[in-house]
Design a protein around this motif. Structure first.
Motif, PDB file in Angstrom:
ATOM      1  N   PRO A 131       0.728  -1.212   0.295  1.00 49.85           N
ATOM      2  CA  PRO A 131      -0.275   0.217   0.063  1.00 49.85           C
ATOM      3  C   PRO A 131       0.870   1.315  -0.044  1.00 49.85           C
ATOM      4  N   PHE A 132       2.002   1.125   0.764  1.00 51.95           N
ATOM      5  CA  PHE A 132       2.637   2.524   0.892  1.00 51.95           C
ATOM      6  C   PHE A 132       3.403   2.960  -0.616  1.00 51.95           C
ATOM      7  N   VAL A 133       3.734   1.953  -1.339  1.00 50.18           N
ATOM      8  CA  VAL A 133       4.028   2.274  -2.639  1.00 50.18           C
ATOM      9  C   VAL A 133       3.104   2.339  -3.853  1.00 50.18           C
ATOM     10  N   ALA A 134       2.210   1.588  -3.652  1.00 47.66           N
ATOM     11  CA  ALA A 134       1.324   1.753  -4.605  1.00 47.66           C
ATOM     12  C   ALA A 134       0.412   3.322  -4.445  1.00 47.66           C
ATOM     13  N   THR A 135       0.017   3.760  -3.149  1.00 47.81           N
ATOM     14  CA  THR A 135      -0.555   4.974  -3.160  1.00 47.81           C
ATOM     15  C   THR A 135       0.462   6.062  -3.197  1.00 47.81           C
ATOM     16  N   LEU A 136       1.861   6.075  -3.067  1.00 47.05           N
ATOM     17  CA  LEU A 136       2.655   6.924  -3.193  1.00 47.05           C
ATOM     18  C   LEU A 136       2.772   7.362  -4.831  1.00 47.05           C
ATOM     19  N   GLY A 137       2.672   6.132  -5.703  1.00 52.12           N
ATOM     20  CA  GLY A 137       2.665   6.198  -6.956  1.00 52.12           C
ATOM     21  C   GLY A 137       1.250   6.913  -7.329  1.00 52.12           C
ATOM     22  N   MET A 138       0.196   6.814  -6.773  1.00 52.82           N
ATOM     23  CA  MET A 138      -1.025   7.234  -7.210  1.00 52.82           C
ATOM     24  C   MET A 138      -0.806   8.833  -6.775  1.00 52.82           C
ATOM     25  N   MET A 139      -0.179   9.089  -5.718  1.00 52.75           N
ATOM     26  CA  MET A 139       0.021  10.627  -5.150  1.00 52.75           C
ATOM     27  C   MET A 139       0.657  11.391  -6.183  1.00 52.75           C
ATOM     28  N   LEU A 140       1.810  10.741  -6.856  1.00 52.75           N
ATOM     29  CA  LEU A 140       2.464  11.464  -7.923  1.00 52.75           C
ATOM     30  C   LEU A 140       1.599  11.303  -9.120  1.00 52.75           C
ATOM     31  N   ILE A 141       0.960  10.487  -9.716  1.00 52.28           N
ATOM     32  CA  ILE A 141       0.126  10.497 -10.893  1.00 52.28           C
ATOM     33  C   ILE A 141      -1.033  11.557 -10.714  1.00 52.28           C
ATOM     34  N   ALA A 142      -1.697  11.547  -9.495  1.00 51.28           N
ATOM     35  CA  ALA A 142      -3.018  12.235  -9.370  1.00 51.28           C
ATOM     36  C   ALA A 142      -2.723  13.927  -9.665  1.00 51.28           C
ATOM     37  N   ARG A 143      -1.380  14.158  -8.844  1.00 53.52           N
ATOM     38  CA  ARG A 143      -1.047  15.475  -8.534  1.00 53.52           C
ATOM     39  C   ARG A 143      -0.275  15.924 -10.103  1.00 53.52           C
ATOM     40  N   GLY A 144       0.230  14.851 -10.886  1.00 48.61           N
ATOM     41  CA  GLY A 144       0.934  15.286 -12.125  1.00 48.61           C
ATOM     42  C   GLY A 144      -0.436  15.719 -13.175  1.00 48.61           C
ATOM     43  N   ILE A 145      -1.296  14.681 -12.981  1.00 48.25           N
ATOM     44  CA  ILE A 145      -2.717  14.915 -13.912  1.00 48.25           C
ATOM     45  C   ILE A 145      -3.253  16.366 -13.790  1.00 48.25           C
ATOM     46  N   ALA A 146      -3.280  16.584 -12.268  1.00 44.85           N
ATOM     47  CA  ALA A 146      -3.860  17.870 -11.920  1.00 44.85           C
ATOM     48  C   ALA A 146      -3.346  19.260 -12.547  1.00 44.85           C
ATOM     49  N   LEU A 147      -1.933  19.109 -12.343  1.00 46.24           N
ATOM     50  CA  LEU A 147      -0.933  20.108 -12.766  1.00 46.24           C
ATOM     51  C   LEU A 147      -1.014  20.394 -14.425  1.00 46.24           C
ATOM     52  N   GLN A 148      -1.086  19.187 -14.995  1.00 42.49           N
ATOM     53  CA  GLN A 148      -1.069  19.050 -16.363  1.00 42.49           C
ATOM     54  C   GLN A 148      -2.487  19.598 -16.886  1.00 42.49           C
ATOM     55  N   LEU A 149      -3.623  19.423 -16.584  1.00 42.82           N
ATOM     56  CA  LEU A 149      -4.875  19.756 -17.059  1.00 42.82           C
ATOM     57  C   LEU A 149      -5.001  21.101 -17.140  1.00 42.82           C
ATOM     58  N   THR A 150      -4.425  21.880 -15.854  1.00 41.85           N
ATOM     59  CA  THR A 150      -4.479  23.197 -15.727  1.00 41.85           C
ATOM     60  C   THR A 150      -3.415  23.914 -16.112  1.00 41.85           C
ATOM     61  N   GLY A 151      -2.271  23.497 -16.481  1.00 39.74           N
ATOM     62  CA  GLY A 151      -1.004  24.243 -16.664  1.00 39.74           C
ATOM     63  C   GLY A 151      -0.253  24.634 -15.540  1.00 39.74           C
ATOM     64  N   ALA A 152      -0.742  24.041 -14.209  1.00 36.79           N
ATOM     65  CA  ALA A 152      -0.357  24.750 -12.967  1.00 36.79           C
ATOM     66  C   ALA A 152      -0.753  26.046 -12.471  1.00 36.79           C
ATOM     67  N   ALA A 153      -2.020  26.309 -13.233  1.00 34.65           N
ATOM     68  CA  ALA A 153      -2.766  27.698 -12.972  1.00 34.65           C
ATOM     69  C   ALA A 153      -4.190  27.347 -12.519  1.00 34.65           C
ATOM     70  N   PRO A 154      -4.507  28.492 -11.505  1.00 34.21           N
ATOM     71  CA  PRO A 154      -5.765  28.333 -10.817  1.00 34.21           C
ATOM     72  C   PRO A 154      -6.800  28.511 -11.938  1.00 34.21           C
ATOM     73  N   ILE A 155      -7.996  27.855 -11.582  1.00 26.41           N
ATOM     74  CA  ILE A 155      -9.366  27.894 -12.379  1.00 26.41           C
ATOM     75  C   ILE A 155     -10.211  28.842 -11.415  1.00 26.41           C
ATOM     76  N   SER A 156     -10.569  29.810 -12.142  1.00 26.63           N
ATOM     77  CA  SER A 156     -11.351  31.007 -11.362  1.00 26.63           C
ATOM     78  C   SER A 156     -12.405  31.296 -12.038  1.00 26.63           C
ATOM     79  N   ARG A 157     -13.396  32.098 -11.570  1.00 26.07           N
ATOM     80  CA  ARG A 157     -14.827  32.705 -12.348  1.00 26.07           C
ATOM     81  C   ARG A 157     -15.445  31.515 -12.607  1.00 26.07           C
TER      82      ARG A 157
END
Length: 340
Positions: A131-157
């Protein structure tokens, strides 16, 4: 299939649950001492507005902590909830931007979190990755997808409706004064607090009264014995991780709604606060022990501690040090309990 009933549990299990109750009682006493100490040191601490502030600050950690409690009881850990929170919030924000109404958009965010949790469960049970390794991998994957989808910029309005969940309240009372702003007589009960209470009650009912909850406890107490007794261990673990991911998605909606903007960098280190809440509340990292009420006490200990230290002018860095020592102490007490 054998049905697990705690009344039929071995003596060692009975001791664990008794010790867990004692741990929860000591955590409740600690919370009372903190409230008394901070209210004695600052008159503004023990006010309605500050109390509601603490409740709001605790709601996100509480939601994450509930999901992590279920995972920890199975003997696992989920390090990805902070990143999944951010990814779910990004999906919700992008959906709103695409013209989808707020409620369905938030549902998509929760489903995204559940999908991440289900993937964690699949990797842990089918690929036999810890579980430690699996969820550590998901931590990196999810954060990377979030940053990629937004270009690391906030979504406002995102519109006023998007902020209703995080900033709305029930029973709010205002008085018209003839000026620009009305006088707030009672700020009301924030929606995130109501949501946390509902989720906590449902989760406690699931763990205490439903077969799924008994299977979660059985899996964490002795996985092999549970399997031989007919418990579908893999499915139970996948269910626990899916619930953890879904609650992380729900927490993401609450947090982003409070901000009325979507920040892909939000949720950093939140998983540690959530783990701390569960452990302080009596959940054992060895598995098989834990409950929702204890986790709620742990979450409020962290919330009250952060709020009180903020009012005392203590820096955020010192706060991290204090909470770190508290986590170490809680785990040490848990180890002593397990050795006995």
């Amino acid at each position: 299939m054998a049905d697990f009933d705690r009344s039929d549990a071995p003596a060692s299990w009975t001791f664990k649950f008794s010790a867990g109750s004692l741990h929860k009682l000591s955590a409740l006493l600690t919370l009372a001492v903190l409230v008394f100490a901070f209210s004695f040191g600052n008159d503004a601490f023990f006010t309605v507005n500050n109390g509601l502030t603490v409740l709001l600050q605790t709601s996100v950690i509480g939601l994450l902590g509930i999901g992590l409690t279920m995972v920890i009881i199975t003997g696992g850990i989920d390090l990805s909830v902070g990143s999944v929170l951010a990814l779910s919030g990004v999906v919700t924000g992008l959906s709103v931007k695409a013209g989808i109404p707020v409620a369905p958009s938030m549902a998509l965010g929760v489903l995204t979190g559940a999908a991440c949790g289900a993937f964690n469960g699949f990797v842990i049970t089918k690929m036999r990755i810890t579980p430690f390794v699996a969820t550590l991998g998901m931590m990196l994957i999810a954060r990377g997808i979030a940053l990629q989808l937004t270009g690391a910029a906030p979504i406002s309005r995102l519109g006023e409706a998007f902020g209703t969940l995080g900033n709305g309240s029930l029973f709010r009372i205002v008085e018209e004064t003839g000026g620009i702003f009305p006088k707030v007589v009672f700020p009301g009960i924030p929606y995130p607090v109501i949501l946390l209470a509902i989720v906590a009650v449902v989760a406690a009912y699931l763990l205490k009264r439903r077969k799924t909850g008994r299977h979660i406890y059985a899996t964490g107490s002795n996985e092999e014995a549970a399997r031989l007794s007919g418990v579908l261990v893999d499915r139970t673990k996948i269910c626990a991780y899916t619930l953890s991911g879904a609650l992380a998605g729900l927490a993401g909606n609450v947090l982003m709604s409070r901000l009325v903007t979507v920040q892909p960098n939000e949720g950093v280190m939140y998983e540690l606060d959530a783990i701390a809440a569960a452990v302080i509340g009596g959940a054992s990292l060895m598995g098989g022990v834990g409950n929702i009420s204890g986790t709620m006490i742990g979450a409020f200990i962290i919330g009250v501690l952060r709020n009180g230290l903020n009012m005392a002018g203590v820096s955020a860095f010192i706060q991290q040090i204090v909470i770190g020592f508290i986590v170490i102490l809680a785990v040490y007490v848990d180890q002593i309990r397990n050795r006995r």
